[in-house]
Each structure stands twice: as C-alpha cells, then as structure tokens.
Scaffold this motif. Structure first.
Motif, mmCIF file in Angstrom:
data_model
loop_
_atom_site.group_PDB
_atom_site.id
_atom_site.type_symbol
_atom_site.label_atom_id
_atom_site.label_comp_id
_atom_site.label_asym_id
_atom_site.label_seq_id
_atom_site.Cartn_x
_atom_site.Cartn_y
_atom_site.Cartn_z
ATOM 1 N N ARG B 298 91.408 -142.674 67.957
ATOM 2 C CA ARG B 298 91.819 -141.222 67.764
ATOM 3 C C ARG B 298 91.079 -140.460 66.629
ATOM 4 O O ARG B 298 90.274 -141.136 65.707
ATOM 5 N N LYS B 299 91.291 -139.070 66.725
ATOM 6 C CA LYS B 299 90.589 -138.253 65.679
ATOM 7 C C LYS B 299 90.963 -138.786 64.376
ATOM 8 O O LYS B 299 90.255 -138.809 63.206
ATOM 9 N N GLN B 300 92.171 -139.020 64.126
ATOM 10 C CA GLN B 300 92.631 -139.332 62.503
ATOM 11 C C GLN B 300 92.226 -140.659 62.345
ATOM 12 O O GLN B 300 92.199 -140.862 61.263
ATOM 13 N N ASP B 301 91.586 -141.436 63.077
ATOM 14 C CA ASP B 301 90.856 -142.838 62.643
ATOM 15 C C ASP B 301 89.620 -142.673 62.344
ATOM 16 O O ASP B 301 88.898 -143.808 62.129
ATOM 17 N N MET B 302 88.839 -141.579 62.530
ATOM 18 C CA MET B 302 87.494 -141.423 62.381
ATOM 19 C C MET B 302 87.318 -141.982 60.782
ATOM 20 O O MET B 302 87.836 -141.298 60.019
ATOM 21 N N PRO B 303 86.142 -142.456 60.604
ATOM 22 C CA PRO B 303 85.798 -142.852 59.136
ATOM 23 C C PRO B 303 85.234 -141.734 58.386
ATOM 24 O O PRO B 303 85.265 -141.788 57.077
ATOM 25 N N ALA B 304 84.924 -140.608 59.019
ATOM 26 C CA ALA B 304 84.523 -139.395 58.430
ATOM 27 C C ALA B 304 85.441 -138.798 57.622
ATOM 28 O O ALA B 304 86.724 -139.028 57.851
ATOM 29 N N PHE B 305 85.101 -137.954 56.658
ATOM 30 C CA PHE B 305 86.231 -137.443 55.585
ATOM 31 C C PHE B 305 86.944 -136.286 56.440
ATOM 32 O O PHE B 305 86.301 -135.732 57.192
ATOM 33 N N GLN B 306 88.228 -136.555 56.299
ATOM 34 C CA GLN B 306 89.022 -135.648 57.499
ATOM 35 C C GLN B 306 88.585 -134.231 57.096
ATOM 36 O O GLN B 306 88.722 -133.222 58.396
ATOM 37 N N TYR B 307 88.459 -133.547 56.125
ATOM 38 C CA TYR B 307 88.116 -132.427 55.771
ATOM 39 C C TYR B 307 86.809 -131.775 56.399
ATOM 40 O O TYR B 307 86.774 -130.650 56.934
ATOM 41 N N GLU B 308 85.792 -132.752 56.604
ATOM 42 C CA GLU B 308 84.383 -132.552 57.142
ATOM 43 C C GLU B 308 84.625 -132.540 58.704
ATOM 44 O O GLU B 308 84.373 -131.504 59.431
ATOM 45 N N VAL B 309 85.812 -133.359 59.427
ATOM 46 C CA VAL B 309 86.201 -133.389 60.617
ATOM 47 C C VAL B 309 86.534 -132.000 60.979
ATOM 48 O O VAL B 309 86.235 -131.188 61.875
ATOM 49 N N GLU B 310 87.504 -131.605 60.100
ATOM 50 C CA GLU B 310 88.246 -130.269 60.458
ATOM 51 C C GLU B 310 87.168 -129.072 60.433
ATOM 52 O O GLU B 310 87.337 -128.258 61.281
ATOM 53 N N THR B 311 86.469 -129.174 59.448
ATOM 54 C CA THR B 311 85.454 -127.967 59.104
ATOM 55 C C THR B 311 84.594 -127.955 60.423
ATOM 56 O O THR B 311 84.181 -127.020 61.256
ATOM 57 N N ALA B 312 84.220 -129.143 61.000
ATOM 58 C CA ALA B 312 83.400 -129.362 62.248
ATOM 59 C C ALA B 312 84.070 -128.505 63.359
ATOM 60 O O ALA B 312 83.255 -127.802 64.011
ATOM 61 N N VAL B 313 85.245 -128.934 63.567
ATOM 62 C CA VAL B 313 86.127 -128.544 64.618
ATOM 63 C C VAL B 313 86.099 -126.727 64.367
ATOM 64 O O VAL B 313 85.785 -126.190 65.294
ATOM 65 N N LYS B 314 86.237 -126.400 63.279
ATOM 66 C CA LYS B 314 86.130 -124.830 63.076
ATOM 67 C C LYS B 314 84.998 -124.301 63.351
ATOM 68 O O LYS B 314 85.014 -123.257 63.959
ATOM 69 N N GLU B 315 83.969 -125.225 63.104
ATOM 70 C CA GLU B 315 82.516 -124.467 63.346
ATOM 71 C C GLU B 315 82.181 -124.610 65.050
ATOM 72 O O GLU B 315 81.122 -124.109 65.370
ATOM 73 N N GLY B 316 83.178 -125.061 65.603
ATOM 74 C CA GLY B 316 82.923 -125.085 67.287
ATOM 75 C C GLY B 316 82.501 -126.402 67.841
ATOM 76 O O GLY B 316 82.184 -126.581 68.760
ATOM 77 N N VAL B 317 82.462 -127.386 66.956
ATOM 78 C CA VAL B 317 82.246 -128.945 67.532
ATOM 79 C C VAL B 317 83.224 -129.304 68.348
ATOM 80 O O VAL B 317 84.467 -129.294 67.837
ATOM 81 N N LYS B 318 83.114 -129.698 69.559
ATOM 82 C CA LYS B 318 84.278 -130.177 70.271
ATOM 83 C C LYS B 318 84.440 -131.636 70.099
ATOM 84 O O LYS B 318 83.445 -132.520 70.358
ATOM 85 N N VAL B 319 85.551 -132.131 69.889
ATOM 86 C CA VAL B 319 85.931 -133.541 69.649
ATOM 87 C C VAL B 319 86.442 -134.140 71.002
ATOM 88 O O VAL B 319 87.688 -133.638 71.379
ATOM 89 N N MET B 320 85.947 -135.033 71.501
ATOM 90 C CA MET B 320 86.814 -135.931 72.747
ATOM 91 C C MET B 320 87.105 -137.354 72.112
ATOM 92 O O MET B 320 86.294 -138.204 71.825
ATOM 93 N N GLU B 321 88.465 -137.200 71.533
ATOM 94 C CA GLU B 321 88.890 -138.580 71.194
ATOM 95 C C GLU B 321 89.226 -139.624 72.245
ATOM 96 O O GLU B 321 89.528 -139.085 73.297
ATOM 97 N N LEU B 322 89.348 -140.863 71.936
ATOM 98 C CA LEU B 322 89.516 -141.900 72.843
ATOM 99 C C LEU B 322 88.567 -141.915 74.124
ATOM 100 O O LEU B 322 89.216 -142.128 75.097
ATOM 101 N N PHE B 323 87.305 -141.861 73.721
ATOM 102 C CA PHE B 323 86.442 -142.179 75.043
ATOM 103 C C PHE B 323 85.263 -142.804 74.247
ATOM 104 O O PHE B 323 84.647 -142.656 73.399
ATOM 105 N N SER B 324 84.894 -144.055 75.045
ATOM 106 C CA SER B 324 83.963 -144.946 74.740
ATOM 107 C C SER B 324 82.745 -144.708 75.578
ATOM 108 O O SER B 324 83.097 -144.874 76.999
ATOM 109 N N PRO B 325 81.552 -144.603 75.147
ATOM 110 C CA PRO B 325 80.389 -144.675 75.964
ATOM 111 C C PRO B 325 80.101 -146.034 76.729
ATOM 112 O O PRO B 325 80.381 -147.031 75.877
ATOM 113 N N SER B 326 79.861 -145.663 78.052
ATOM 114 C CA SER B 326 79.658 -146.986 78.942
ATOM 115 C C SER B 326 78.152 -147.090 79.575
ATOM 116 O O SER B 326 77.631 -148.198 79.642
ATOM 117 N N SER B 327 77.546 -145.843 79.675
ATOM 118 C CA SER B 327 76.110 -146.074 80.141
ATOM 119 C C SER B 327 75.497 -144.458 79.898
ATOM 120 O O SER B 327 76.249 -143.554 80.019
#
Ligand SMILES: Cc1cc2nc3c(=O)[nH]c(=O)nc-3n(C[C@H](O)[C@H](O)[C@H](O)COP(=O)(O)OP(=O)(O)OC[C@H]3O[C@@H](n4cnc5c(N)ncnc54)[C@H](O)[C@@H]3O)c2cc1C
Ligand SMILES: Cc1ncc(C[n+]2csc(CCOP(=O)(O)OP(=O)(O)O)c2C)c(N)n1
Ligand code: SF4
Ligand code: SF4
Ligand code: SF4
Ligand SMILES: [Mg+2]
Lengths: 296, 584
Positions: B298-327
C-alpha cells in the motif's frame, strides 16, 4: 513565548516570615516595583502586618505605618493629611489590607474615605479568608470553600461579595482587579494608580494562600492564574465608576481551578456545576457593563 | 540594616514620634532553615535532540536562533553535524515527529531553521570556532566519500587524527552527489559543505576505487580503516524480461552528472516505493514524461518519506499501489509491463507494513515507453561488510567494529538499519568515538564511554558530551509535553517555507523549496518551548516570594540562606529547566 518584562528595582527584603509560596508576598513585591521608593504603606492587622516584620525589623525598604484592623481607610486619610501639611505632594500613600480588613471590618473606614475621595491608593490583597488568625471565613470567601468557621458539611453557601462594584458605586476615579500571576498587568495598573493623583484609587489583588487554601506551595501562582483563566476572578478596570475595560478573557472551566484545591475538595459534580453557572452569570453581567460604556 | 534612608525618614528623624520604629531589615532571619525541598537549576534533554540521529542540541539551536545569535547556533550544530545545509534540505527530520510542540499545535519546523543556519554560514561566510584536539600522529584510511565517510573524517580529525578519504567517483558526496536530484539538493550546497571537511585538512582522493588489495597494502600506512561504501549495486526483481528495464540509480546518476537527458515525452513505469523510486518518478515528470509508480504494497507502506510521496503525487506522478511486476515484454518500440494485483494479508510485526499476497488471477498490462526499476540496493563487494566469521566484531547502533590490527570500522548504509543521511552522519560520529576510546582506553572501555555520550536515552550520540563540553551536565531525563508550563505559550501556526510550483519554474530542476527568511526564523523559533534548557526568561526570579533568586553575570543562583523551598520557580519555569530536590 510570553516574555515577561518586569522592572528590576526591588523594595522588599528577604527573611520575611510569610509562609512558603505566599501570594500576598508576591503581590507586595510586584506592587512596590510600580510604586517606587516614594511610598508609605499603611497596613492594618492581617498577614502582611506580620510579614512586614516583628519590631524592630522591617521587610520593606519603604516606611510602613502599622494600624488597627478596622482603620486602613481612616489611617491612610490621616497620613495623607499630615503629608499635605508638610507640603509633601510626591509621596504616595498606600493602604494595604487583607480581605477581612476590607470587605468586612474595614468597609466603613474605606467607604468613608472613598466618599471623601481621599488622595491615596487602597489595595486589598485578597486571600479569601482571615488567614492570619487561622483561616476564618470572610465575605470574600467564595461559595463552596471550607474554612475553619465553615467546616465539613457547613462549607460556605454564600456568594463572595463583589467589592469592586461597591467601590464603583462610589464613583471612585479608578478601581481595578489584578492578579499575582499576571505581573505585567498588575504593575501597569499600579503605575496608573500612582500617576492618578487627587482621589482614591482601589486595587483588588488576588493573592493565593497555600496555607489557607490547602494547596501545594509550588502551585500558588499557577492556581492564581487559573482563577483568571476560568473567569472566576476577571481582570478589569473601572474608571469613574462607569467606564469598564476588560483585560483578559478566560476560556477554562471552573473545574480546572477547583479540583486542585483542598478547600474545594468536598464539592460534588452538582456543586461544581452550580459554581460554573454562577461564574457564567457574573461574567455575562460584566460583559454587559463593558458594552454599556461602548454605547456611550 | 537599612540600605538608604528616604527623605521622609530623615525628616521624621528630627521630630519626636511616640510610636515604635523599626531600625533593621528582616534579612537577619535566615528563612532557608524552613526548607525541606530545594530548587535547583537542572537542564534536561529535549525529545527532539534525542530523536535526531546526529544528536543535535536542537532546543539550544532554536533558542540561539530566536535571539539572532546565528553564529553560536551554527557552532552548536557543527559540534554534532557538519552538514546543516544538506540535512536542512533532505533529512527526514525524525526530530520533528518527537517535538513536544505537537501537544499544543504543530511541531517546530526544525529542518527549516537548520537549513537557514547552514545557508547563512555559507552565504555570509560565518566564522566559527571548533574545538579540536592536538594531532595524535595516527592516520585513518576512509573508503567512500558519502555522508558516512565524510562524517567519520570530520569527527576523527577533530579528535586529532589525520584522515585520507578514497572515493571511486569523480567527486565526493556519495548519494548526496549522484543520487538525490538537484531539485532537492543543489550541487552548490553539497560543494560548500564538503569544503568544510576539506578545510579541516582532510584529504579526499577521488577517482580511486579501493579494492581488497589496496586495503591490504594500505595497512602499513594507516592505523585504522573506516569503510563507508554505501549500497552500490541495485537489487534484481528476478522476473522475465528484467534486462529490458533501466536502472533507476543509474538514471539519477546521469541526471546529476550529465545534467541533461532527453526523453521524448511518453509514459514511463517506475517499479518500487523507496526514495530512489520517488526521485526517479519526480525527475521523469520534470523531463515531461508521464510517470506511473507501481508498488507491491500500500502507498502508506512505502519506505520513501511520506512527504516526498505526497509531493510526487502533487507533481503528477500516478501511484499504482498493490501491484507487483510479473514480467516485461517488448512490443514494437514499446514495453509491456505485466502487473499482478496484490491484497493485504495481515501486518508485518517488525515494520508495521502490510504483508501482501496475490489478489486473483487477472493481471494488468501497462504499455509504456520506458521501465525503471528502483527496488533497493546492496553492497557491491563482500569485503565491504564486517566478516561474519570474525567473532570479535562488535555491532553497535550505527557501526560495526573489528578490533583487528589495524582496527576496521563499517558504517553508513552498509550497517545502518535506517538508511538516511543523518544516520550516516551518526555512523561517522560513533566510529570516531569508538576508535578514539579504543586507542586511549582499550576495548573494554567502549561501551561505558558510548553510554556517557548518549543524548537522553539514545541512540543519538553527542560529540560535545564526548569532549566534556557544557552539554555533559545535561540531565538525560527527557522533557515531555506535560512538563511544559503551557500558560506561557499560545497557539501559533507552523511556518512553511515558500515553494515554487513545478509548472511555474524556469528550470524544472531548480530547487523547489526556499530557505526561511530571517523573519520566518524569528517567528518559528519563538514557537519553540526550548524544552529543558534555560533561555534566561527570568520567571524563576520574577515570581520568587523570597527575593532569593540572584542574578549575577547572567547567571541565576538560588540564595539558600532565604529560599523556603516553596517551589514556585520550578513550576513557573516554562520549560522544565529546574527541579525540586529533597533536602538531606
Ligand atoms: C535516490 C536516493 C534518495 C535518497 N534520499 C534521501 C533523503 O532525502 N534523505 C535521507 O536522509 N536519505 C536519503 N537517501 C539515503 C541516503 O542517501 C543514504 O542513506 C546515505 O547517502 C548513505 O551514506 P553512505 O555514506 O553510507 O553511502 P553513500 O552515500 O552511498 O556513499 C558511498 C560512497 O562510497 C563510494 N564507494 C563505494 N565503493 C567504493 C570503493 N570500493 N572505493 C572507493 N569509494 C567507493 C561511492 O562512490 C560513494 O561515493 C536516499 C538514497 C537514495 C538512493
Ligand atoms: C479588632 C480586631 N479584631 C480581630 C483582630 C484579630 N485579627 C488580626 S488579623 C485578622 C484577620 C485578618 O484577615 P484579613 O484581613 O483577610 O488578612 P489576612 O490575614 O487574611 O491576610 C484578625 C481577625 C484584630 N487584630 N483586631
Ligand atoms: S497564611 Fe497565607 S497569606 Fe498568610 S503568610 Fe501564609 S501564605 Fe501568606
Ligand atoms: S519545542 Fe523546541 S525544544 Fe521542544 S521538542 Fe520541539 S523543537 Fe525540541
Ligand atoms: S524560569 Fe526562565 S530563567 Fe529560570 S530556569 Fe527556567 S528558563 Fe531559566
Ligand atoms: Mg485574608
């Protein structure tokens, strides 16, 4: 952060015999910082009569006239008359009496002096009972308090007399309340009173008493502050008996003030609610008086 | 005795008065004998300072700054941390999470003050004096010029060692230089603060990659070694098509060194949820690329500093939480990233993060122009970690110590459970203290010596305490919100630094947040309670009913001849810088 700005001058000596944490001692310390060296204190029987020092000692750097319990108003009038005769217009005469000596036995002499508009400052330091003789109730003792004459279930069921209103009714030039936990406000009011020569000025100073209130000495100032924060003892000024100014708006429940004092320990929830509604009522009345002078 | 006679008293002297008149003061009565508790000045530990990995004396720094004493504030910071301008920008400021002011409204913007002082030092060329022990003739070889290596050099040099730092890269700074993007940490800031280390006489030898052989040979020339190589090799995902993905750390490195990178718009997927992933995504946005961040928890589990995550979202980064790459697969000029939806299944007890398991069979495909991986890194060589076989290795909070001949220390990301710049600085400090104690007093003295340098209950260490500075007298007891006399404070909003909106910036890689103005510093530092330390507010003296608090040469002292021990001073001290002690 609130940074207090208090004059450095000191007119009180160490070694006085007030109880540890005595609010009345703090009141005098602050008052003299505003009044200065050219002051004569008139002190009737009360704790301060003792704190002022056993003969031949004195705890103040200004002269003191010790006088009889009922006579502060009369003695201060006489002293001022004597100074007038000597042509001394500089010295401020200050009567410094307890609540018993002001609200009860001294009210006659005080009322007489104020009616004549004698030129002195009258200070009532209010510790809400006759402390010096062992905590007997006075008409300044608040509703709900236990004293040695209102013990057990017989805790005081009468309201505290409103002394400032009585003085205002005399159309006294200046009447104000002050509190030891608000030293800047207190000092400013004493300076104002000192400068307003020519008539009687009355200052009602709330001074906690660890011994009589059964509170820890270290909480003395904190509890005095709570009295203002809970609007139990509002800080305000009255000019010429009609012109009101409010200095502080409290927002805390009376419960915060009552629950930490031994003298109120017995009060139950209902009693406290009753006190809250009395305080609210007094507060509303006071606000109406504030509005009155705005209208005109 | 009377100090002076007033006019009235002189006058009254001449006429006969038939009333008794006092002729001495009450000072004869030594009322101190009534006392059964005694007030003492007792400075305590502010929670912010114990929560700062570098153990900065924050309460004092805020106090000095509030009084405009910026040079002293700088000196106070530099006792514990050589990099205020850097940390003021990128540190995750755990200090603020611990700040007592949260009890009243919001924590103090400690990082903002730190940044202001750090910048002022550089801009105004503030002079400062740093205590330094005489040269002891011992040389230390430091591998890696990241924050841990540079801090090890800084603190060791101050303890009298001479230090050479060997760095594989072309310039010192480690991740500060080639990882963290310029919009958060400009080059000039790193340069200026690294210069502070060089000015101490530390030699930094760049373009020199240390090897096991190199270290073997160097043993003749050095008395001790500090290894601070950081995590240089990216972790692998082990999924089909992985080699088609680009390495996030490499990308950030190129952004810093080459400054320009042209990516023709389009969309990029970034896999991961740590600092690297966020910085890669935000850098992509700055290059005009649409960035999608895929994270398996989940987004809140990200090891990144939460403030940075929020700023990233504000800047237009789209977050897809609960998705694991398979190929990963290629299709024409594009890539297809197949993602497996995940769902939380319970919590990890040690990290507090959600544990995840696959959620159904249906996968999702993302068609993008680029894929970046940023799922973490590890040491690039086995020798960069203390050898597991060596039973002598001592693992401490911020470093590992092998008392071989010569002794070896490992610190920074290599050993720290929390990987951050401030923790790397803590490694450098702890290593310097450990080594110095080892040389002076031997192995057995280390634990006690470290304990004596703790800030509060630690793990933060204080170099000032190690050097027996004033802070050594500080009581380790921590000040809590309940210990503050909040009657002296009224709510006031936390000051926020101005930040430039990304779309309004001329150069998207310019720094976004500005440094506080002097005015903002004044306002913000005035909010600080100065927990546990005396700021000379004078309340103790003002309220004393006994006139028993003396003030001489800016020093307050209780006059025990008269103090009755009422304790009002202790309660009216807004910040718990006093205590009541039972009389014996
Ligand atoms: C993208 C990114 C963003 C981050 N953002 C933040 C942040 O905002 N705030 C924060 O607190 N932390 C942040 N971190 C974490 C922080 O940067 C690290 O914890 C910290 O830099 C670790 O310091 P270090 O000295 O251990 O290692 P590093 O900073 O990695 O430095 C190690 C140095 O050693 C050199 N080296 C390696 N091997 C050799 C060798 N054999 N010989 C010579 N030199 C060698 C490397 O070139 C490098 O310069 C971030 C990390 C990353 C990757
Ligand atoms: C005529 C008279 N009655 C009684 C007393 C005894 N007496 C001395 S002080 C005092 C109480 C004073 O109470 P207050 O004025 O409230 O001052 P406090 O002691 O509380 O400061 C009393 C009753 C006295 N001195 N004279
Ligand atoms: S009894 Fe109360 S008012 Fe009197 S000296 Fe003691 S504390 Fe002060
Ligand atoms: S109020 Fe000031 S001293 Fe207290 S914890 Fe916060 S920053 Fe530290
Ligand atoms: S009351 Fe003020 S002057 Fe006294 S110890 Fe506390 S901070 Fe210092
Ligand atoms: Mg009384």
């Amino acid at each position: 952060m609130t940074q207090l700005n208090i004059p450095d001058s000191e007119y009180m000596y160490s070694g006085h015999v007030g109880c540890p944490g005595c609010g009345a001692a703090i009141a005098m310390k602050f008052a003299l910082k505003a009044l200065g060296e050219k002051t004569i204190m008139v002190i009737p029987a009360c704790c301060w009569g003792v704190i002022a020092g056993p003969y031949p000692q004195s705890s103040l750097k200004v002269p003191i006239l010790q006088t009889a319990f009922a006579t502060a108003g009369a003695a201060a009038s006489g002293l001022k008359a004597a100074l007038d005769m000597k042509g001394d217009t500089e010295t401020t005469v200050v009567a410094w009496a307890g609540d018993g000596g002001t609200f009860d036995i001294g009210i006659q002499a005080l009322s007489g002096a104020v009616e004549r508009n004698e030129d002195f400052i009258y200070v009532c330091y209010d510790n809400e009972a006759y402390m010096n003789t062992g905590v007997q109730r006075s008409s300044a003792t608040p509703f709900g308090a236990r004293t040695t004459t209102t013990p057990g279930k017989g805790w005081k069921k009468n309201r505290k007399k409103n002394m400032v209103e009585i003085l205002a009714a005399h159309r006294i030039p200046y009447a104000a309340t002050a509190n030891i936990a608000f030293p800047e406000d207190l000092i400013q009011k004493f300076v104002k009173a000192r400068q307003m020569k020519g008539g009687t000025r009355f200052l009602h100073v709330f001074a906690s008493c660890p011994t009589g209130w059964r509170i820890p000495s270290e909480m003395s100032v904190k509890i005095a502050r709570l009295a203002v924060q809970s609007n139990i003892f509002p800080l305000y000024e009255v000019k010429d008996g009609i012109d009101y100014t409010l200095n502080y708006k409290g927002d805390r429940p009376v419960m915060d003030y009552l629950k930490i004092q031994g003298r109120f320990k017995h009060l139950n929830h209902k009693d406290i609610e009753q006190i809250q509604s009395m305080v609210d009522e007094d507060w509303k009345l006071l606000l109406r008086k504030m509005n009155h002078n705005q209208r005109g | 005795m009377w100090e002076s006679m007033t006019t009235e008293q002189n006058f009254a002297e001449k006429i006969p008065l038939f009333i008794s008149r006092s002729n001495m003061s009450t000072e004869l009565n030594k009322t101190g004998s009534w006392r059964f508790v005694r007030p003492i000045y007792d400075e305590k530990t502010a929670p912010c300072s114990a929560a700062c990995p570098a153990g900065e004396d924050i309460a004092r720094i805020e106090m000095l700054s509030s009084q405009g004493r910026y040079r002293e504030a700088l000196e106070t910071i530099l006792l514990e941390n050589p990099f205020p301008a850097i940390c003021g920008r990128v540190c995750f400021h755990t200090c603020e999470t611990a700040c007592n002011r949260s009890g009243l409204d919001e924590p103090i913007a400690i990082h903002g003050i730190e940044r202001f002082i750090g910048d002022a030092a550089v801009r105004d060329n503030l002079t400062f004096s740093l205590e330094r022990l005489p040269d002891n003739g011992k040389k230390i070889c430091i591998v890696g010029a990241g924050p841990s290596g540079l801090a090890a050099a800084y603190f060791s040099t101050r303890l009298g060692y001479s230090c050479d730092v060997f760095e594989a890269g072309a310039e010192p700074g480690g991740i500060l230089r080639w990882g963290i993007p310029r919009y958060r940490l400009p080059d000039a800031v790193v340069n200026a603060e690294v210069q502070r280390i060089k000015n101490l006489g530390v030699k930094i030898i760049c373009n020199t990659r240390a090897t096991q052989n190199f270290l073997e040979e160097a043993k003749d020339r050095y008395h001790a070694f500090f290894i601070g190589c950081g995590h240089g090799r990216s972790l692998k995902m082990n999924i089909p098509g992985e080699n088609m993905a680009l390495d996030g750390l490499d990308f950030l490195n190129r952004m810093r060194t080459e400054k320009t990178e042209s990516l023709n718009n389009g969309t990029a997927a970034v896999i991961g949820g740590g600092n690297t992933a966020i910085d890669v995504a935000r850098s992509l946005v700055r290059l005009g690329v649409k960035a999608i961040l895929a994270y398996r928890r989940r987004k809140q589990d990200m090891p990144a500093f939460q403030y940075e995550v929020e700023t990233a979202v504000k800047e237009g980064v789209k977050v897809m939480e609960l998705f694991s790459p398979s190929s990963i697969a290629q299709d024409g000029g594009e890539y297809i990233l197949t993602l497996q939806p995940m769902k939380p299944s319970g919590m990890e007890t040690d990290t507090g993060r959600a544990r995840v398991v696959p959620d159904g069979e249906t996968t999702q495909e993302l068609r993008v122009q680029r894929i970046f991986t940023a799922i973490g890194a590890e040491p690039s060589e086995p020798w960069q970690l203390p050898s597991k076989e060596n039973a002598e290795t001592v693992y401490l909070s911020h470093c590992a110590f092998m008392a071989n001949n010569p002794p070896f220390l490992f610190g920074g990301d290599l050993t720290n459970p929390t990987k951050s710049v401030a923790d790397a600085i803590a490694s450098g400090k702890q290593s310097a203290i450990v080594l110095d104690t080892f040389f002076k007093k031997g192995m057995n003295a280390i634990a006690d010596r470290l304990n004596s340098c703790l800030v509060g209950n630690g793990p933060a260490l204080s170099m000032e305490r190690y050097l027996d500075g004033k802070r050594s007298n500080r009581n380790p007891d921590m000040v809590s919100y309940e210990n503050i006399n909040v009657d002296y404070f009224s709510p006031a909003p936390r000051i926020k630094a101005e930040s430039h909106a990304l779309d309004k910036q001329v150069n998207p890689f310019d720094e976004i947040e500005t440094t506080f103005t002097i005015r903002q510093v004044m306002e913000e530092t005035r909010r600080c309670f100065n927990c546990g330390i005396c700021n000379a507010c004078d309340n103790c003296r003002i309220f004393c009913p006994e006139i028993a608090v003396d003030l001489q040469d800016a020093q307050r002292r209780i006059n025990l001849d008269y103090c009755k021990g009422c304790g009002i001073c202790v309660v009216e001290c807004p910040r718990n810088a006093m205590a009541l002690e039972e009389e014996v």
